[in-house]
Write a protein that holds these residues in place. Structure first.
Motif, mmCIF file in Angstrom:
data_model
loop_
_atom_site.group_PDB
_atom_site.id
_atom_site.type_symbol
_atom_site.label_atom_id
_atom_site.label_comp_id
_atom_site.label_asym_id
_atom_site.label_seq_id
_atom_site.Cartn_x
_atom_site.Cartn_y
_atom_site.Cartn_z
ATOM 1 N N GLU A 260 0.863 -1.189 0.000
ATOM 2 C CA GLU A 260 0.000 0.000 0.000
ATOM 3 C C GLU A 260 0.895 1.233 0.000
ATOM 4 O O GLU A 260 0.618 2.225 -0.651
ATOM 5 C CB GLU A 260 -0.873 -0.042 1.270
ATOM 6 C CG GLU A 260 -1.883 1.071 1.402
ATOM 7 C CD GLU A 260 -3.056 0.875 0.448
ATOM 8 O OE1 GLU A 260 -3.590 -0.249 0.413
ATOM 9 O OE2 GLU A 260 -3.405 1.840 -0.257
ATOM 10 N N LYS B 222 3.905 -1.060 4.104
ATOM 11 C CA LYS B 222 2.531 -1.237 4.612
ATOM 12 C C LYS B 222 1.796 -2.059 3.551
ATOM 13 O O LYS B 222 1.774 -1.668 2.376
ATOM 14 C CB LYS B 222 1.893 0.150 4.754
ATOM 15 C CG LYS B 222 0.777 0.211 5.738
ATOM 16 C CD LYS B 222 1.304 0.494 7.132
ATOM 17 C CE LYS B 222 0.174 0.349 8.148
ATOM 18 N NZ LYS B 222 0.680 -0.074 9.441
ATOM 19 N N LEU B 223 1.227 -3.165 3.948
ATOM 20 C CA LEU B 223 0.616 -4.053 2.944
ATOM 21 C C LEU B 223 -0.822 -3.666 2.624
ATOM 22 O O LEU B 223 -1.563 -3.189 3.491
ATOM 23 C CB LEU B 223 0.639 -5.503 3.445
ATOM 24 C CG LEU B 223 2.021 -6.115 3.659
ATOM 25 C CD1 LEU B 223 1.888 -7.502 4.291
ATOM 26 C CD2 LEU B 223 2.762 -6.213 2.346
ATOM 27 N N LYS B 224 -1.183 -3.924 1.388
ATOM 28 C CA LYS B 224 -2.562 -3.700 0.943
ATOM 29 C C LYS B 224 -3.453 -4.734 1.650
ATOM 30 O O LYS B 224 -3.057 -5.874 1.826
ATOM 31 C CB LYS B 224 -2.628 -3.895 -0.570
ATOM 32 C CG LYS B 224 -3.873 -3.351 -1.221
ATOM 33 C CD LYS B 224 -3.796 -3.506 -2.717
ATOM 34 C CE LYS B 224 -3.131 -2.308 -3.378
ATOM 35 N NZ LYS B 224 -2.981 -2.454 -4.816
ATOM 36 N N GLN B 225 -4.619 -4.349 2.056
ATOM 37 C CA GLN B 225 -5.556 -5.293 2.704
ATOM 38 C C GLN B 225 -6.963 -5.061 2.176
ATOM 39 O O GLN B 225 -7.326 -3.920 1.925
ATOM 40 C CB GLN B 225 -5.562 -5.106 4.237
ATOM 41 C CG GLN B 225 -4.275 -5.513 4.925
ATOM 42 C CD GLN B 225 -4.013 -7.010 4.904
ATOM 43 O OE1 GLN B 225 -4.936 -7.788 4.757
ATOM 44 N NE2 GLN B 225 -2.741 -7.409 5.010
ATOM 45 N N PRO B 226 -7.788 -6.049 1.998
ATOM 46 C CA PRO B 226 -7.455 -7.468 2.128
ATOM 47 C C PRO B 226 -6.920 -8.010 0.799
ATOM 48 O O PRO B 226 -7.367 -7.605 -0.257
ATOM 49 C CB PRO B 226 -8.798 -8.098 2.446
ATOM 50 C CG PRO B 226 -9.792 -7.258 1.724
ATOM 51 C CD PRO B 226 -9.224 -5.860 1.654
ATOM 52 N N THR C 202 -0.636 -11.952 4.871
ATOM 53 C CA THR C 202 -0.196 -11.142 6.001
ATOM 54 C C THR C 202 1.309 -10.862 5.848
ATOM 55 O O THR C 202 1.951 -11.393 4.941
ATOM 56 C CB THR C 202 -0.412 -11.871 7.352
ATOM 57 O OG1 THR C 202 0.497 -12.982 7.395
ATOM 58 C CG2 THR C 202 -1.832 -12.361 7.525
ATOM 59 N N SER C 203 1.822 -10.099 6.780
ATOM 60 C CA SER C 203 3.258 -9.768 6.746
ATOM 61 C C SER C 203 4.123 -11.026 6.888
ATOM 62 O O SER C 203 5.247 -11.071 6.419
ATOM 63 C CB SER C 203 3.577 -8.782 7.862
ATOM 64 O OG SER C 203 3.172 -9.332 9.098
ATOM 65 N N THR D 288 8.197 -8.160 11.486
ATOM 66 C CA THR D 288 6.769 -8.076 11.171
ATOM 67 C C THR D 288 6.020 -7.642 12.429
ATOM 68 O O THR D 288 5.440 -8.468 13.139
ATOM 69 C CB THR D 288 6.238 -9.442 10.682
ATOM 70 O OG1 THR D 288 6.622 -10.439 11.642
ATOM 71 C CG2 THR D 288 6.800 -9.820 9.337
ATOM 72 N N ASP E 274 0.307 -7.634 11.307
ATOM 73 C CA ASP E 274 -0.038 -8.388 10.086
ATOM 74 C C ASP E 274 0.104 -7.573 8.803
ATOM 75 O O ASP E 274 0.177 -8.138 7.710
ATOM 76 C CB ASP E 274 -1.479 -8.903 10.179
ATOM 77 C CG ASP E 274 -1.531 -10.187 10.991
ATOM 78 O OD1 ASP E 274 -0.447 -10.650 11.394
ATOM 79 O OD2 ASP E 274 -2.642 -10.701 11.217
ATOM 80 N N GLU E 275 0.091 -6.246 8.958
ATOM 81 C CA GLU E 275 0.071 -5.416 7.759
ATOM 82 C C GLU E 275 1.396 -4.691 7.501
ATOM 83 O O GLU E 275 1.503 -3.930 6.551
ATOM 84 C CB GLU E 275 -1.044 -4.358 7.879
ATOM 85 C CG GLU E 275 -2.419 -4.969 7.901
ATOM 86 C CD GLU E 275 -3.489 -3.961 8.228
ATOM 87 O OE1 GLU E 275 -3.277 -2.746 7.992
ATOM 88 O OE2 GLU E 275 -4.546 -4.379 8.739
ATOM 89 N N THR E 276 2.371 -4.908 8.399
ATOM 90 C CA THR E 276 3.620 -4.156 8.241
ATOM 91 C C THR E 276 4.838 -5.082 8.167
ATOM 92 O O THR E 276 4.961 -6.034 8.941
ATOM 93 C CB THR E 276 3.811 -3.191 9.443
ATOM 94 O OG1 THR E 276 2.586 -2.497 9.645
ATOM 95 C CG2 THR E 276 4.938 -2.205 9.180
#
Lengths: 499, 318
Positions: free
Chosen positions: A80, A94-98, A108-109, A142, A145-147
């Motif tokens: 993201e 920062k990961l895209k969700q979902p 998840t991370s 990690t 879950d999103e980083t």
């Protein structure tokens, strides 16, 4: 005799019934497309595959933290947001969700950390590194879950461009070669060695959902068979040779053209005494009419004078263009000045690549005009890999070097310490430049360094750079939306079937 | 019978051992590296090193050969370098395609060439007979790959009746699978049909000059009865040997036709294996070919003995 007649009748019935094109069962028809490819895959595991031919298919199954646009610009995909520390030693993603993998598991991370640890040989199921590309990663954290936080052990300015690598679910590594699982727009539906791979739409895809429900990539080892299959509509998309483009039925098929981000070049082995002389190398560059070669073999291809394709616009040095004009008289003068008026050398050409063979034949005729005798030595591809690429047992050769996203992976091929420096070229100033670029964070400054490096390759006439050969990709007119990228990628996610 | 079979088996195994050794040494001499062949010029040094380690290619050549022999004795043909899959699995996946193609081609050979050969012998000097004779010469002369392309052009491109590359696994679409084998079968069998017709014709004409045929005629038997009941039985023996050789040829994979029609059979696999310098796979396929040749000839000899009891099970005339 009656029995024989009966069997012959059965045979006739079988023949005629087999010719009936109607399928025997009412199979619900999916929005499906068949793509013809020329070779089998080196591995279905995205981390164990390096062949461009595999990559251009498998990118449909996988997503990375980043992706590229049609112009080669890097944009976020599964990421993201990517925050880079000033000293380039920490990357916070920062990961895209979902995001869901093909097995419906949420990304998840942990999956991202697993992916990069696997590549570096730091997981239980992969104790040895699969690549040296990510060895600048010291550790991966990690916090949630999103980083994902990448801590580096050294500066690697190319790191961002490498993040296109496929993210796979935690623990799925050992099974990837049999049943690849990713988060791409299509999911794996079967593979038969020698036949091809089938993919179905990944209905939980995090991006724009593709219109196609099924894609079959079929292997056509025989180029003529593939072309016939295209003409009868058995195949919808297929790469063609220039000759084939002249005989396609334009009412049914459109031919897309684009540069491939590849450099076709005559490599000159610096161990061969005449090629140690700059004047000889310059003479050869002046003796070759690249315009004529391009016109005859791949019209519209960008002409090159350095080891970089203009398709990668930002780093490309335009000043290298037309550095060596076609000037046979000048070539003769230079050869005379160098004391090689009757130069003779051999050129090893891989027979599996008719395009290179044709180029070599044209070159031979052009060099003859300036009194250079170039003997052609056609060799099998495996022999080329062993004799030329691995052992540098040759005088000159012809090959296409595939371009990558980051300029380092293209220009480092001429570094003295490059593992496959099969030209035996060594220039400490050039080496220093490439090393300096690796540590330069400022994009403008880095660009200038790479441009200088390209100019050195041109001025030094390190090789005879010819062109970035145009790609001819045939598409059945029932389809629309197929794009070409500056890397090998047959992107099926944007393809649509016309009503 | 059992003794003879065991002698043959022993001699085949010895041949196989020698062949495997020969292939192994040839692979050491010819240029080419399986890992470079697999990865190409984009090879990542770390992956290259890892694959060499995983596949045991970092060991000395003799150690690798001994490993292969030991694994073979345990019933393991090893792992293919190109596909990184067990060699047994690769051969087992391809075998049904080659078998299906063989069955179909052999069906065409037997049921076209035998009646035609007999008819030709009977009507040797008719106009149609001369025409078929000339046609068989053409059938032998035409290269199978050229015929394959012509068949594709006519039935695939012009008429649109059959697929050019319609190969689909049997498990997915049995009908599509059979359709995809039609043209390759014709391309493979055409020259064999021509060969068998000419052999059978010559053999029958030879037999027709024998005394027993004259006796049968004097007894008042019809020509057809003499031909089918008496002559064919004797004339068939040399043809049976030819049929056996043809069957073995097709069973061991038609490299050209399988490649032209992109059929994943044994022939295509062998071609890939050689091109990729995939030694374990080449060795595995050689083993398969040796087995087919051994048992194929044994079968032909047993069948010959059954047809003509004067011939013993080693194929010699008593």
């Amino acid at each position: 005799m009656k029995r024989i007649l009966l069997l012959l009748m059965i045979l006739t019935v079988f023949l005629f019934s087999a010719c009936n094109q109607e399928p025997p069962l009412d199979v619900p028809s999916l929005k499906s497309v068949v793509v013809g490819i020329p070779q089998d895959f080196d591995s279905l595991d995205p981390h164990r595959s390096v062949a461009t031919g595999t990559q251009e298919v498998m990118l449909n199954l996988f997503s990375g933290l980043i992706t590229i646009t049609l112009d080669g610009e890097i944009i976020n995909d599964l990421a993201e947001e990517i925050e880079v520390s000033e000293d380039l030693m920490t990357y916070t993603v920062k990961l895209k969700q979902p995001v869901k993998f093909h097995n419906d598991q949420a990304m998840t991370s942990k999956d991202v950390a697993y992916t990069f640890n696997r590549l570096n040989g730091r997981t239980e199921d992969q104790p040895d590194p699969l690549t040296a590309n990510f060895n600048a990663i010291e550790s991966i954290e990690t916090p949630d879950d999103e980083t994902v936080i990448f801590k580096m052990n050294r500066v690697d300015v190319a790191f961002l461009s490498k993040l296109m690598i496929a993210i796979i679910p935690e623990g799925s590594g050992p099974d990837q070669a049999k049943e690849p699982i990713g988060a791409g727009p299509f999911k794996f539906d079967g593979y038969t060695a020698g036949v091809g791979i089938d993919m179905l739409r990944h209905d939980s895809y995090h991006g724009t959902l593709p219109e196609l429900e099924k894609v079959e990539f079929k292997i056509y080892t025989d180029a003529n068979t593939g072309f016939l299959a295209l003409q009868v509509g058995e195949v919808d998309i297929l790469n063609l040779t220039l000759d084939q483009t002249y005989s396609v039925d334009q009412s049914k098929i459109t031919v897309l053209t684009a540069p491939q981000n590849m450099v076709q070049l005559i490599t000159l082995n610096f161990e061969f005494e005449p090629f140690q002389n700059l004047k000889v190398r310059q003479a050869l560059n002046h003796a070759i009419n690249k315009e004529e070669i391009i016109e005859m073999l791949a019209p519209g291809s960008p002409q090159l004078d350095t080891n970089y394709s203009p398709i990668m616009g930002y780093y490309y040095n335009k000043d290298t263009e037309d550095y060596y004009d076609y000037n046979p008289d000048k070539a003769k003068e230079l050869l005379k000045a160098a004391g090689y008026e009757d130069l003779t050398f051999s050129l090893k050409v891989p027979t599996e690549y008719p395009f290179h063979v044709d180029t070599a034949l044209l070159l031979q005729a052009q060099l003859e005009n300036v009194g250079v005798n170039m003997k052609l030595l056609p060799i099998e591809w495996n022999t080329w890999l062993s004799e030329v690429y691995e052992s540098a047992l040759y005088e000159a050769s012809i090959i296409g070097l595939t371009g990558k996203l980051d300029p380092d992976t293209i220009l480092n091929r001429f570094e003295t310490t490059f593992l496959r420096n099969f030209y035996n070229y060594s220039n400490s100033y050039y080496d220093d430049l490439i090393e300096q670029a690796r540590k330069t964070a400022d994009p403008e400054e880095r660009r200038e360094i790479y441009r200088e490096a390209q100019m050195i390759l041109t001025e030094e006439a390190v090789a005879i750079f010819i062109m970035d050969p145009t790609l001819y990709r045939a598409v059945n007119n029932r389809l629309s939306g197929l794009h070409t990228y500056p890397i090998g990628f047959i992107d099926m996610s944007t393809v649509k079937i016309k009503d | 019978m059992t003794r003879s079979f065991l002698t043959r088996l022993f001699s085949s195994l010895s041949t196989l051992f020698l062949v495997s050794l020969l292939i192994f040494f040839v692979f050491q001499i010819i240029p080419g590296d399986p890992i470079l062949s697999k990865l190409g010029p984009e090879a990542d040094p770390a992956l290259e090193a890892l694959l060499r380690k995983e596949l045991g290619l970092d060991k000395p050549p003799m150690a690798r050969y001994l490993d292969w022999v030991v694994s073979l004795l345990r019933g393991d043909l090893g792992t293919s370098i190109r596909f990184q899959m067990p060699v047994q699995q690769l051969i087992a996946e391809r075998l049904p395609n080659t078998l299906a193609l063989t069955l179909w081609s052999f069906f065409l050979i037997v049921f076209i060439s035998l009646p035609l050969g007999l008819w030709l012998a009977k009507n040797n000097n008719s106009t149609l007979g001369l025409f078929i004779n000339a046609f068989t010469q053409l059938g032998i002369a035409i290269p199978s790959f050229w015929l394959a392309i012509m068949l594709m052009l006519i039935f695939g491109l012009r008429l649109g009746w059959l697929p050019i590359h319609g190969y689909v696994p049997f498990s997915k679409d049995p009908w599509g699978f059979m359709r995809s084998l039609l043209l390759p079968g014709i391309a493979i069998s055409t020259s064999s049909i021509a060969i068998v017709i000419r052999y059978l014709r010559a053999s029958v004409l030879d037999e027709m000059l024998q005394d027993y045929v004259r006796t049968a005629r004097n007894k008042g038997l019809s020509e057809n009865t003499i031909l089918i009941r008496h002559v064919l039985r004797n004339a068939f023996l040399p043809v049976l040997t030819i049929l056996g050789v043809l069957l073995i040829n097709i069973l061991t994979g038609s490299i050209v036709i399988e490649s032209t029609f992109s059929i994943p059979g044994i022939g295509q696999l062998l071609q890939t294996a050689i091109r990729s310098r995939d030694l374990p796979l080449v060795q595995g396929i050689t083993l398969y070919i040796a087995a087919v040749v051994t048992f194929g000839f044994l079968f032909v000899d047993l069948l010959s003995a059954k047809i003509d009891p004067r011939i013993n099970d080693r194929g010699d005339r008593a």
